[in-house]
Design an enzyme around this catalytic site. Structure first.
Site, PDB file in Angstrom:
ATOM      1  N   THR A  12      44.660  37.904  31.147  1.00  7.41           N
ATOM      2  CA  THR A  12      43.462  37.248  31.675  1.00  7.41           C
ATOM      3  C   THR A  12      42.299  38.241  31.649  1.00  7.41           C
ATOM      4  OG1 THR A  12      43.733  37.785  34.043  1.00  7.41           O
ATOM      5  CG2 THR A  12      44.946  35.859  33.206  1.00  7.41           C
ATOM      6  N   GLY A  13      41.111  37.716  31.327  1.00 16.75           N
ATOM      7  CA  GLY A  13      39.941  38.597  31.227  1.00 16.75           C
ATOM      8  C   GLY A  13      40.090  39.585  30.093  1.00 16.75           C
ATOM      9  N   GLY A  17      36.528  45.459  28.222  1.00 14.43           N
ATOM     10  CA  GLY A  17      37.085  46.536  29.031  1.00 14.43           C
ATOM     11  C   GLY A  17      38.592  46.730  28.891  1.00 14.43           C
ATOM     12  N   ILE A  18      39.271  46.849  30.031  1.00 15.49           N
ATOM     13  CA  ILE A  18      40.698  47.176  30.057  1.00 15.49           C
ATOM     14  C   ILE A  18      41.537  46.050  29.438  1.00 15.49           C
ATOM     15  CG2 ILE A  18      42.667  47.629  31.600  1.00 15.49           C
ATOM     16  CD1 ILE A  18      40.541  48.926  33.558  1.00 15.49           C
ATOM     17  N   SER A 137      43.536  48.299  41.844  1.00 10.09           N
ATOM     18  CA  SER A 137      42.560  49.402  41.886  1.00 10.09           C
ATOM     19  C   SER A 137      42.987  50.381  42.958  1.00 10.09           C
ATOM     20  CB  SER A 137      41.169  48.860  42.232  1.00 10.09           C
ATOM     21  OG  SER A 137      40.280  49.922  42.507  1.00 10.09           O
ATOM     22  N   TYR A 150      35.926  43.706  47.628  1.00 16.20           N
ATOM     23  CA  TYR A 150      36.670  44.135  46.433  1.00 16.20           C
ATOM     24  C   TYR A 150      37.983  44.803  46.844  1.00 16.20           C
ATOM     25  CZ  TYR A 150      37.591  46.499  41.966  1.00 16.20           C
ATOM     26  OH  TYR A 150      38.170  46.936  40.789  1.00 16.20           O
TER      27      TYR A 150
END
Ligand SMILES: NC(=O)c1ccc[n+]([C@@H]2O[C@H](COP(=O)([O-])OP(=O)(O)OC[C@H]3O[C@@H](n4cnc5c(N)ncnc54)[C@H](OP(=O)(O)O)[C@@H]3O)[C@@H](O)[C@H]2O)c1
Length: 254
Positions: A12-13, A17-18, A137, A150
């Site tokens: 997903t996503g 980026g990563i 994170s 976050y």
């Protein structure tokens, strides 16, 4: 080289980026990859750049309806999946006092609620022995000022990692979380920081990192690919930091 040969991986996503770097790494190791994202142009462009064994699918991680559509597509296209990399996320930054309900909902709905239901909807399609990796994170545990929503969203994700590792062990499905420190991707700019402010943040935080630099997305992708592969077959229910040593306690000076 072929550690993920013919494995079906859902990321997903994955347009940036990563997530995008992980798609590249999975493909290098022989997997077939489906990336999702919320912007059609970005998803199409990324899928085209990844090449023949990759495809893009438009799905907003905030939407349970999109998660249903994603599951139906995966079932029709692949039958089953082997790897689920729940990576899509946004940075919600700002002081606790000034955080609005809209920001709270955006952060929690994408980073946690969306992650939760994406796994729930795709779980029936995940092969026994499969691997789920949550992109969390170091914020889940560091208490960084200005990151209340976050950080809470990532802490919830890590808690879910531990519960699922036990609930899904009967099916030999492994569930792990990856906790990156600062990694160069467009996430801060997307959160509203100017290019200079984002570069300044990365430069400033580099000074606190024992390895004296921020990481890059490809470095995280290699760890994710390891957790996705059979090489990590006895690792489940854990959080792995990839942060250049940032979370080692700084008080222990020689
Ligand atoms: N970079 C870091 O320093 C760092 C550190 C620790 C953890 N992380 C985590 O790493 C993950 C990836 O972030 P990144 O740094 O690689 O940033 P990124 O380049 O912005 O990647 C985030 C990806 O998630 C997608 N996304 C965001 N909201 C979405 C939604 N509602 N539905 C579907 N896709 C959505 C983005 O799409 P758009 O292009 O449309 O925005 C993008 O493809 C995030 O979960 C982030 O919290 C990053």
């Amino acid at each position: 080289m072929s550690q993920l040969l013919n494995k079906v991986a859902i990321i997903t996503g994955g347009n940036s980026g990563i997530g995008f770097a992980a798609a590249q790494e999975f493909l290098t190791k022989g997997a077939r990859v489906l990336i999702t994202g919320r912007k059609k142009d970005a998803v199409d462009q990324a899928a085209a750049a990844l090449g023949a064994n990759a495809e893009g699918f438009l799905a907003d991680q905030r939407s349970l309806e999109d998660a249903d559509k994603l599951a139906a597509h995966v079932k029709a296209q692949y039958g089953k999946a082997d790897i689920l990399f729940v990576n899509a996320g946004v940075a919600i930054l700002g002081s606790f006092e000034e955080t609005t309900e809209a920001q709270f909902d955006e952060g929690m709905d994408i980073n946690f609620k969306g992650a939760f239901f994406t796994v729930q909807k795709l779980l029936p399609l995940l092969r026994d022995g499969g691997s789920i990796i949550f992109l969390s994170s170091i914020n889940a545990t560091t208490g960084m000022p200005g990151s209340a929503v976050y950080s809470a969203s990532k802490a919830a994700m890590n808690s879910l990692t531990r519960v699922l590792a036990r609930e899904l062990a009967g099916r030999k499905i492994r569930v792990n979380a990856v906790n990156p420190g600062p990694i160069t991707t467009p996430i801060l700019e997307k959160a509203g920081l100017s290019d200079e402010a984002a570069a300044g943040f990365r430069e400033q935080i580099s000074k606190s990192v024992p390895l004296n630099r921020v990481g890059d997305a490809g470095e995280v992708a290699k760890l994710v690919a390891f957790l996705a592969s059979d090489e990590s077959r006895y690792i489940s229910g854990t959080e792995v930091a990839i942060d250049g040593g940032l979370t080692v306690h700084p008080l222990m000076q020689a």
